[in-house]
Design an enzyme around this catalytic site. Structure first.
Site: not given
Length: 429
Positions: A57, A60-61, A137
Protein backbone atom coordinates in the site's frame (compact mmCIF):
# COMPACT_ATOMS: atom_id res chain seq x y z
CA UNK A 1 7.61 -11.12 -33.17
CA UNK A 2 7.26 -14.15 -30.89
CA UNK A 3 3.97 -13.70 -29.05
CA UNK A 4 1.40 -16.25 -28.05
CA UNK A 5 -2.20 -15.36 -28.88
CA UNK A 6 -4.98 -17.51 -27.45
CA UNK A 7 -8.15 -17.58 -29.53
CA UNK A 8 -10.42 -14.83 -28.07
CA UNK A 9 -13.86 -15.79 -26.84
CA UNK A 10 -15.41 -12.82 -28.64
CA UNK A 11 -14.24 -10.55 -31.42
CA UNK A 12 -14.28 -7.54 -29.08
CA UNK A 13 -11.94 -9.30 -26.64
CA UNK A 14 -8.23 -9.50 -27.47
CA UNK A 15 -5.40 -11.02 -25.46
CA UNK A 16 -1.66 -11.13 -26.18
CA UNK A 17 1.28 -12.28 -24.08
CA UNK A 18 4.73 -10.79 -24.69
CA UNK A 19 7.84 -12.99 -24.51
CA UNK A 20 8.68 -11.65 -21.02
CA UNK A 21 5.27 -12.69 -19.69
CA UNK A 22 3.43 -9.36 -19.78
CA UNK A 23 -0.21 -9.92 -20.65
CA UNK A 24 -2.15 -7.30 -22.62
CA UNK A 25 -5.90 -7.71 -22.69
CA UNK A 26 -8.50 -5.35 -24.12
CA UNK A 27 -12.22 -5.30 -24.75
CA UNK A 28 -13.69 -2.94 -27.30
CA UNK A 29 -17.11 -1.58 -26.31
CA UNK A 30 -18.85 -0.19 -29.40
CA UNK A 31 -20.28 3.29 -29.14
CA UNK A 32 -18.19 4.41 -26.16
CA UNK A 33 -16.16 7.61 -26.43
CA UNK A 34 -14.22 6.89 -23.24
CA UNK A 35 -11.97 4.12 -21.98
CA UNK A 36 -10.37 2.73 -18.85
CA UNK A 37 -6.78 1.52 -18.96
CA UNK A 38 -4.45 0.33 -16.24
CA UNK A 39 -1.74 -1.95 -14.95
CA UNK A 40 -2.69 -4.67 -12.48
CA UNK A 41 0.18 -6.20 -10.50
CA UNK A 42 -0.37 -9.59 -8.87
CA UNK A 43 1.17 -8.41 -5.61
CA UNK A 44 -0.91 -7.31 -2.66
CA UNK A 45 -1.11 -7.57 1.09
CA UNK A 46 -0.81 -11.35 1.26
CA UNK A 47 2.50 -11.21 -0.66
CA UNK A 48 4.20 -9.28 2.14
CA UNK A 49 6.46 -10.83 4.73
CA UNK A 50 5.69 -9.91 8.34
CA UNK A 51 8.32 -7.17 8.39
CA UNK A 52 6.87 -5.76 5.14
CA UNK A 53 3.25 -5.49 6.30
CA UNK A 54 1.82 -2.34 4.73
CA UNK A 55 4.52 -1.83 2.12
CA UNK A 56 2.41 -2.80 -0.92
CA UNK A 57 0.00 0.00 0.00
CA UNK A 58 2.89 2.38 0.79
CA UNK A 59 4.34 1.64 -2.65
CA UNK A 60 0.99 2.38 -4.29
CA UNK A 61 1.06 5.82 -2.67
CA UNK A 62 4.68 6.48 -3.61
CA UNK A 63 4.06 5.76 -7.29
CA UNK A 64 2.20 9.07 -7.52
CA UNK A 65 4.97 11.14 -5.88
CA UNK A 66 7.04 11.57 -9.01
CA UNK A 67 9.31 10.01 -11.63
CA UNK A 68 12.40 11.33 -13.44
CA UNK A 69 10.05 12.62 -16.17
CA UNK A 70 7.12 13.88 -14.09
CA UNK A 71 6.57 15.58 -10.77
CA UNK A 72 3.63 14.55 -8.59
CA UNK A 73 1.77 17.64 -9.79
CA UNK A 74 2.54 16.88 -13.43
CA UNK A 75 1.20 13.33 -13.08
CA UNK A 76 -2.13 14.72 -11.94
CA UNK A 77 -2.13 17.57 -14.45
CA UNK A 78 -1.47 15.44 -17.53
CA UNK A 79 -4.53 13.29 -16.82
CA UNK A 80 -6.79 16.07 -15.58
CA UNK A 81 -5.79 18.43 -18.43
CA UNK A 82 -7.65 16.04 -20.75
CA UNK A 83 -10.59 15.65 -18.37
CA UNK A 84 -9.65 12.21 -17.05
CA UNK A 85 -8.90 10.82 -13.63
CA UNK A 86 -6.23 8.50 -12.28
CA UNK A 87 -6.27 6.34 -9.18
CA UNK A 88 -4.95 3.15 -7.58
CA UNK A 89 -5.83 0.58 -4.93
CA UNK A 90 -4.20 -2.25 -3.01
CA UNK A 91 -6.06 -5.46 -2.18
CA UNK A 92 -5.09 -8.80 -0.67
CA UNK A 93 -3.95 -10.25 -4.00
CA UNK A 94 -3.40 -7.32 -6.39
CA UNK A 95 -2.33 -3.70 -6.71
CA UNK A 96 -3.97 -1.68 -9.50
CA UNK A 97 -3.04 1.60 -11.19
CA UNK A 98 -5.67 2.83 -13.63
CA UNK A 99 -7.12 5.85 -15.43
CA UNK A 100 -10.38 6.78 -17.13
CA UNK A 101 -10.00 9.06 -20.15
CA UNK A 102 -11.55 9.83 -23.51
CA UNK A 103 -10.67 7.32 -26.23
CA UNK A 104 -8.18 9.61 -27.91
CA UNK A 105 -6.17 9.94 -24.70
CA UNK A 106 -5.63 6.23 -23.95
CA UNK A 107 -2.02 6.43 -25.16
CA UNK A 108 -1.29 9.32 -22.80
CA UNK A 109 -2.91 7.51 -19.87
CA UNK A 110 -0.94 4.31 -20.44
CA UNK A 111 2.29 6.28 -20.73
CA UNK A 112 1.64 8.01 -17.41
CA UNK A 113 0.66 4.77 -15.67
CA UNK A 114 3.70 2.89 -16.99
CA UNK A 115 5.92 5.75 -15.86
CA UNK A 116 4.66 5.78 -12.27
CA UNK A 117 4.72 1.98 -12.01
CA UNK A 118 8.18 1.47 -13.52
CA UNK A 119 10.05 4.65 -12.59
CA UNK A 120 9.09 5.96 -9.16
CA UNK A 121 11.84 8.15 -7.67
CA UNK A 122 11.24 7.35 -3.98
CA UNK A 123 12.79 10.65 -2.90
CA UNK A 124 13.44 10.61 0.88
CA UNK A 125 11.44 13.82 1.46
CA UNK A 126 8.48 12.35 -0.43
CA UNK A 127 8.69 9.15 1.59
CA UNK A 128 8.41 11.17 4.78
CA UNK A 129 5.48 13.19 3.44
CA UNK A 130 3.59 10.10 2.31
CA UNK A 131 4.42 8.25 5.52
CA UNK A 132 2.61 11.01 7.39
CA UNK A 133 -0.35 10.75 4.99
CA UNK A 134 -0.60 6.98 5.51
CA UNK A 135 -0.33 7.31 9.28
CA UNK A 136 -3.23 9.76 9.07
CA UNK A 137 -5.11 7.19 6.97
CA UNK A 138 -4.49 4.54 9.64
CA UNK A 139 -5.70 6.94 12.32
CA UNK A 140 -8.83 7.69 10.33
CA UNK A 141 -9.53 3.97 9.96
CA UNK A 142 -9.15 3.48 13.71
CA UNK A 143 -11.72 6.24 14.23
CA UNK A 144 -14.19 4.60 11.84
CA UNK A 145 -15.68 1.59 13.63
CA UNK A 146 -17.45 0.10 10.62
CA UNK A 147 -14.11 0.13 8.76
CA UNK A 148 -11.71 -1.07 11.44
CA UNK A 149 -13.98 -3.91 12.54
CA UNK A 150 -13.36 -5.70 9.21
CA UNK A 151 -9.59 -5.51 9.75
CA UNK A 152 -10.07 -7.04 13.19
CA UNK A 153 -12.35 -9.70 11.74
CA UNK A 154 -9.72 -10.63 9.16
CA UNK A 155 -7.04 -10.85 11.84
CA UNK A 156 -9.26 -13.11 13.94
CA UNK A 157 -10.18 -15.32 10.98
CA UNK A 158 -6.58 -15.79 9.75
CA UNK A 159 -4.58 -15.35 12.92
CA UNK A 160 -0.81 -15.02 12.49
CA UNK A 161 -0.94 -15.29 8.67
CA UNK A 162 -0.20 -12.85 5.84
CA UNK A 163 -3.83 -13.12 4.75
CA UNK A 164 -4.96 -11.87 8.14
CA UNK A 165 -2.81 -8.74 8.24
CA UNK A 166 -4.21 -5.33 7.39
CA UNK A 167 -3.57 -3.70 4.02
CA UNK A 168 -2.50 -0.44 5.66
CA UNK A 169 -0.11 -2.16 8.04
CA UNK A 170 0.57 -1.29 11.69
CA UNK A 171 1.84 2.19 12.55
CA UNK A 172 5.18 0.88 13.82
CA UNK A 173 5.93 -0.83 10.48
CA UNK A 174 4.86 2.13 8.36
CA UNK A 175 6.96 4.42 10.53
CA UNK A 176 10.10 2.45 9.64
CA UNK A 177 9.82 1.92 5.87
CA UNK A 178 12.57 3.48 3.78
CA UNK A 179 13.72 3.69 0.19
CA UNK A 180 15.52 0.33 0.32
CA UNK A 181 12.35 -1.44 1.55
CA UNK A 182 10.31 -0.03 -1.33
CA UNK A 183 12.91 -0.93 -3.94
CA UNK A 184 13.17 -4.46 -2.54
CA UNK A 185 9.43 -5.05 -2.86
CA UNK A 186 9.47 -3.72 -6.42
CA UNK A 187 12.39 -5.99 -7.33
CA UNK A 188 10.60 -9.00 -5.87
CA UNK A 189 7.16 -8.49 -7.42
CA UNK A 190 7.01 -5.82 -10.13
CA UNK A 191 8.17 -7.87 -13.08
CA UNK A 192 6.34 -8.04 -16.41
CA UNK A 193 5.32 -11.62 -15.74
CA UNK A 194 3.42 -10.39 -12.67
CA UNK A 195 1.67 -7.55 -14.54
CA UNK A 196 -1.43 -7.27 -16.69
CA UNK A 197 -2.19 -4.30 -18.93
CA UNK A 198 -5.97 -4.16 -19.27
CA UNK A 199 -8.19 -1.71 -21.11
CA UNK A 200 -11.86 -1.49 -22.02
CA UNK A 201 -14.15 0.93 -23.79
CA UNK A 202 -13.28 2.84 -26.92
CA UNK A 203 -9.90 1.11 -27.33
CA UNK A 204 -7.72 -0.12 -30.18
CA UNK A 205 -6.00 -3.33 -29.14
CA UNK A 206 -3.16 -3.18 -31.65
CA UNK A 207 -2.19 0.34 -30.59
CA UNK A 208 -2.23 -0.57 -26.91
CA UNK A 209 -0.24 -3.74 -27.59
CA UNK A 210 2.43 -1.85 -29.55
CA UNK A 211 2.70 0.80 -26.83
CA UNK A 212 2.83 -1.81 -24.05
CA UNK A 213 5.61 -3.62 -25.88
CA UNK A 214 7.57 -0.38 -26.18
CA UNK A 215 7.07 0.46 -22.51
CA UNK A 216 7.41 -2.97 -20.89
CA UNK A 217 8.98 -5.24 -23.53
CA UNK A 218 12.59 -4.92 -22.34
CA UNK A 219 11.83 -5.80 -18.72
CA UNK A 220 13.08 -9.10 -17.32
CA UNK A 221 10.61 -11.44 -15.58
CA UNK A 222 10.96 -11.89 -11.82
CA UNK A 223 9.04 -15.15 -11.29
CA UNK A 224 6.20 -15.69 -8.85
CA UNK A 225 7.20 -16.00 -5.20
CA UNK A 226 5.62 -18.96 -3.38
CA UNK A 227 2.79 -18.00 -1.05
CA UNK A 228 1.89 -19.71 2.21
CA UNK A 229 -1.69 -21.01 1.89
CA UNK A 230 -4.38 -19.09 3.73
CA UNK A 231 -5.95 -21.15 6.51
CA UNK A 232 -9.17 -19.97 8.15
CA UNK A 233 -8.54 -20.58 11.84
CA UNK A 234 -11.29 -18.48 13.41
CA UNK A 235 -11.40 -16.60 16.68
CA UNK A 236 -12.87 -13.58 18.42
CA UNK A 237 -11.83 -9.99 19.04
CA UNK A 238 -13.90 -7.80 21.31
CA UNK A 239 -13.23 -4.13 22.07
CA UNK A 240 -15.62 -2.64 24.62
CA UNK A 241 -15.92 1.12 24.07
CA UNK A 242 -18.41 3.81 24.99
CA UNK A 243 -19.85 4.34 21.50
CA UNK A 244 -23.36 5.04 20.27
CA UNK A 245 -23.46 1.79 18.27
CA UNK A 246 -22.37 -1.77 18.84
CA UNK A 247 -20.63 -2.92 15.67
CA UNK A 248 -20.79 -6.65 14.95
CA UNK A 249 -19.04 -8.61 12.19
CA UNK A 250 -19.08 -12.36 11.63
CA UNK A 251 -17.05 -14.41 9.14
CA UNK A 252 -17.47 -18.05 8.12
CA UNK A 253 -15.03 -20.28 6.29
CA UNK A 254 -16.50 -20.49 2.79
CA UNK A 255 -15.57 -21.70 -0.71
CA UNK A 256 -12.65 -20.12 -2.56
CA UNK A 257 -12.97 -19.44 -6.27
CA UNK A 258 -11.69 -22.89 -7.23
CA UNK A 259 -14.36 -24.62 -5.15
CA UNK A 260 -17.44 -25.75 -7.17
CA UNK A 261 -19.66 -24.35 -4.40
CA UNK A 262 -18.40 -20.77 -4.87
CA UNK A 263 -21.43 -19.76 -6.96
CA UNK A 264 -23.89 -21.27 -4.48
CA UNK A 265 -22.10 -19.42 -1.65
CA UNK A 266 -22.57 -16.12 -3.47
CA UNK A 267 -26.25 -16.81 -4.07
CA UNK A 268 -26.62 -17.77 -0.39
CA UNK A 269 -25.00 -14.53 0.81
CA UNK A 270 -27.23 -12.47 -1.48
CA UNK A 271 -30.37 -14.26 -0.28
CA UNK A 272 -29.37 -13.85 3.36
CA UNK A 273 -28.24 -10.22 3.33
CA UNK A 274 -27.85 -8.78 -0.16
CA UNK A 275 -30.68 -6.26 -0.16
CA UNK A 276 -33.84 -4.96 1.47
CA UNK A 277 -35.77 -8.13 0.60
CA UNK A 278 -33.09 -10.40 2.08
CA UNK A 279 -33.81 -12.68 5.00
CA UNK A 280 -31.62 -10.95 7.59
CA UNK A 281 -32.82 -7.47 6.62
CA UNK A 282 -36.46 -8.50 6.82
CA UNK A 283 -36.26 -10.53 10.04
CA UNK A 284 -33.85 -8.38 12.02
CA UNK A 285 -34.48 -4.83 10.81
CA UNK A 286 -37.98 -4.77 9.37
CA UNK A 287 -39.75 -7.19 11.74
CA UNK A 288 -37.75 -6.66 14.94
CA UNK A 289 -36.22 -3.22 14.48
CA UNK A 290 -32.93 -4.37 16.01
CA UNK A 291 -30.66 -2.40 13.67
CA UNK A 292 -30.44 0.18 10.94
CA UNK A 293 -27.80 -1.60 8.86
CA UNK A 294 -27.32 -5.32 8.29
CA UNK A 295 -25.87 -7.10 5.29
CA UNK A 296 -24.12 -10.29 4.19
CA UNK A 297 -21.57 -10.73 1.43
CA UNK A 298 -19.37 -13.42 -0.07
CA UNK A 299 -15.68 -13.07 -0.88
CA UNK A 300 -13.61 -15.64 -2.78
CA UNK A 301 -9.84 -15.87 -3.18
CA UNK A 302 -7.38 -18.36 -4.63
CA UNK A 303 -7.33 -20.73 -1.67
CA UNK A 304 -9.96 -19.45 0.74
CA UNK A 305 -13.29 -17.68 0.96
CA UNK A 306 -15.54 -16.00 3.47
CA UNK A 307 -19.19 -15.31 4.08
CA UNK A 308 -19.34 -12.09 6.10
CA UNK A 309 -22.24 -10.60 8.06
CA UNK A 310 -22.16 -7.06 9.48
CA UNK A 311 -24.66 -5.14 11.59
CA UNK A 312 -24.76 -2.07 13.81
CA UNK A 313 -27.10 -2.04 16.80
CA UNK A 314 -27.42 -0.80 20.37
CA UNK A 315 -25.58 -2.31 23.32
CA UNK A 316 -28.89 -3.42 24.81
CA UNK A 317 -29.89 -5.33 21.67
CA UNK A 318 -26.59 -6.78 20.50
CA UNK A 319 -27.25 -10.18 22.10
CA UNK A 320 -30.70 -10.45 20.52
CA UNK A 321 -29.31 -9.49 17.13
CA UNK A 322 -26.57 -12.12 17.24
CA UNK A 323 -28.93 -14.83 18.46
CA UNK A 324 -31.45 -14.07 15.73
CA UNK A 325 -28.71 -13.99 13.08
CA UNK A 326 -27.51 -17.43 14.16
CA UNK A 327 -31.09 -18.74 14.16
CA UNK A 328 -31.77 -17.46 10.63
CA UNK A 329 -28.51 -18.92 9.33
CA UNK A 330 -29.33 -22.29 10.87
CA UNK A 331 -32.87 -22.27 9.47
CA UNK A 332 -31.65 -21.46 5.96
CA UNK A 333 -30.28 -24.98 5.64
CA UNK A 334 -33.82 -26.34 5.97
CA UNK A 335 -36.22 -23.73 4.65
CA UNK A 336 -34.47 -21.53 2.08
CA UNK A 337 -37.17 -21.16 -0.55
CA UNK A 338 -37.05 -21.32 -4.32
CA UNK A 339 -38.40 -17.76 -4.45
CA UNK A 340 -35.52 -16.49 -2.30
CA UNK A 341 -32.96 -18.28 -4.44
CA UNK A 342 -34.51 -17.03 -7.69
CA UNK A 343 -34.51 -13.45 -6.37
CA UNK A 344 -30.86 -13.74 -5.31
CA UNK A 345 -29.87 -15.13 -8.71
CA UNK A 346 -31.65 -12.22 -10.42
CA UNK A 347 -29.90 -9.69 -8.17
CA UNK A 348 -26.49 -11.21 -8.88
CA UNK A 349 -26.98 -11.28 -12.64
CA UNK A 350 -28.39 -7.77 -12.80
CA UNK A 351 -25.62 -6.38 -10.61
CA UNK A 352 -22.95 -8.04 -12.72
CA UNK A 353 -24.43 -7.01 -16.06
CA UNK A 354 -25.17 -3.44 -14.99
CA UNK A 355 -21.62 -3.12 -13.69
CA UNK A 356 -20.21 -4.28 -17.00
CA UNK A 357 -21.71 -1.25 -18.72
CA UNK A 358 -18.80 0.70 -17.19
CA UNK A 359 -15.42 0.47 -18.95
CA UNK A 360 -13.68 0.70 -15.57
CA UNK A 361 -15.56 -2.37 -14.33
CA UNK A 362 -14.84 -4.18 -17.60
CA UNK A 363 -11.10 -3.49 -17.43
CA UNK A 364 -10.94 -4.63 -13.81
CA UNK A 365 -12.87 -7.79 -14.68
CA UNK A 366 -10.43 -8.59 -17.49
CA UNK A 367 -7.41 -8.23 -15.22
CA UNK A 368 -8.92 -10.06 -12.27
CA UNK A 369 -10.17 -13.06 -14.24
CA UNK A 370 -6.94 -13.32 -16.21
CA UNK A 371 -4.97 -13.35 -12.97
CA UNK A 372 -7.25 -16.02 -11.50
CA UNK A 373 -7.85 -18.35 -14.44
CA UNK A 374 -5.27 -17.43 -17.07
CA UNK A 375 -8.20 -16.80 -19.43
CA UNK A 376 -11.26 -14.57 -19.68
CA UNK A 377 -14.47 -16.56 -19.20
CA UNK A 378 -17.31 -15.17 -21.27
CA UNK A 379 -20.00 -13.23 -19.39
CA UNK A 380 -22.49 -15.82 -20.61
CA UNK A 381 -20.50 -18.48 -18.73
CA UNK A 382 -20.92 -16.56 -15.46
CA UNK A 383 -24.65 -16.18 -16.10
CA UNK A 384 -24.93 -19.93 -16.73
CA UNK A 385 -23.09 -20.70 -13.48
CA UNK A 386 -25.46 -18.45 -11.54
CA UNK A 387 -28.54 -19.91 -13.23
CA UNK A 388 -27.33 -23.43 -12.43
CA UNK A 389 -27.49 -22.80 -8.67
CA UNK A 390 -30.60 -24.45 -7.25
CA UNK A 391 -32.33 -24.32 -3.90
CA UNK A 392 -30.74 -27.60 -2.82
CA UNK A 393 -27.27 -26.15 -3.54
CA UNK A 394 -27.95 -23.09 -1.41
CA UNK A 395 -29.35 -25.19 1.43
CA UNK A 396 -26.25 -27.38 1.27
CA UNK A 397 -23.96 -24.35 1.57
CA UNK A 398 -26.10 -23.02 4.43
CA UNK A 399 -25.67 -26.31 6.26
CA UNK A 400 -21.96 -26.29 5.54
CA UNK A 401 -21.61 -22.85 7.15
CA UNK A 402 -23.28 -23.91 10.41
CA UNK A 403 -20.41 -26.40 10.83
CA UNK A 404 -17.65 -24.19 9.42
CA UNK A 405 -14.93 -22.37 11.32
CA UNK A 406 -16.05 -18.87 12.21
CA UNK A 407 -14.71 -15.57 13.48
CA UNK A 408 -16.29 -12.59 15.22
CA UNK A 409 -15.26 -8.98 15.82
CA UNK A 410 -17.17 -6.70 18.18
CA UNK A 411 -16.61 -3.00 18.85
CA UNK A 412 -18.48 -0.55 21.05
CA UNK A 413 -20.94 -1.32 23.90
CA UNK A 414 -20.66 -5.05 23.32
CA UNK A 415 -20.14 -6.43 26.84
CA UNK A 416 -23.52 -8.19 26.72
CA UNK A 417 -22.83 -9.96 23.43
CA UNK A 418 -22.51 -13.77 23.56
CA UNK A 419 -19.06 -15.16 22.94
CA UNK A 420 -18.15 -16.98 19.74
CA UNK A 421 -18.36 -20.43 21.28
CA UNK A 422 -21.92 -19.81 22.44
CA UNK A 423 -22.85 -18.54 19.01
CA UNK A 424 -21.29 -21.60 17.37
CA UNK A 425 -23.34 -23.82 19.65
CA UNK A 426 -26.53 -22.01 18.66
CA UNK A 427 -25.66 -22.35 14.96
CA UNK A 428 -25.05 -26.06 15.25
CA UNK A 429 -28.07 -26.79 17.46
Amino acid sequence: MNRTRPVPRAEALRLDTLPNGLRVVTEHMPGLLSASVGVWVTAGGRHERAEQNGIAHFLEHMAFKGTPRRTALRIAEEIEDVGGYINAYTSKEMTAYYARVLSGDVGLALDVIADIVLNPVFAPKDIETERHVILQEIGQALDTPDDIIFDWLQEAAYAGQPFGRTILGPEERVAGFGQADLRRFVAEHYGPDQMIVAAAGGVDHDRILAQAEALFGDLAPVGAMPLPPARFTGGERREVRDLEQAHVALAFDAPGYRDPDVWAAQVYATAMGGGMSSRLFQRIREERGLCYTIFAQSGAYEDTGQITVYAGTSGEEVADLLHLTADEMRRAGDDMTEAEVARARAQMKAGMLMGLESPSSRAERLARLLAIWGRIPDVAEAVERIDAVGTADVRRVAGRLTRARSAMALYGPVAAAPDLEALRGRLAA
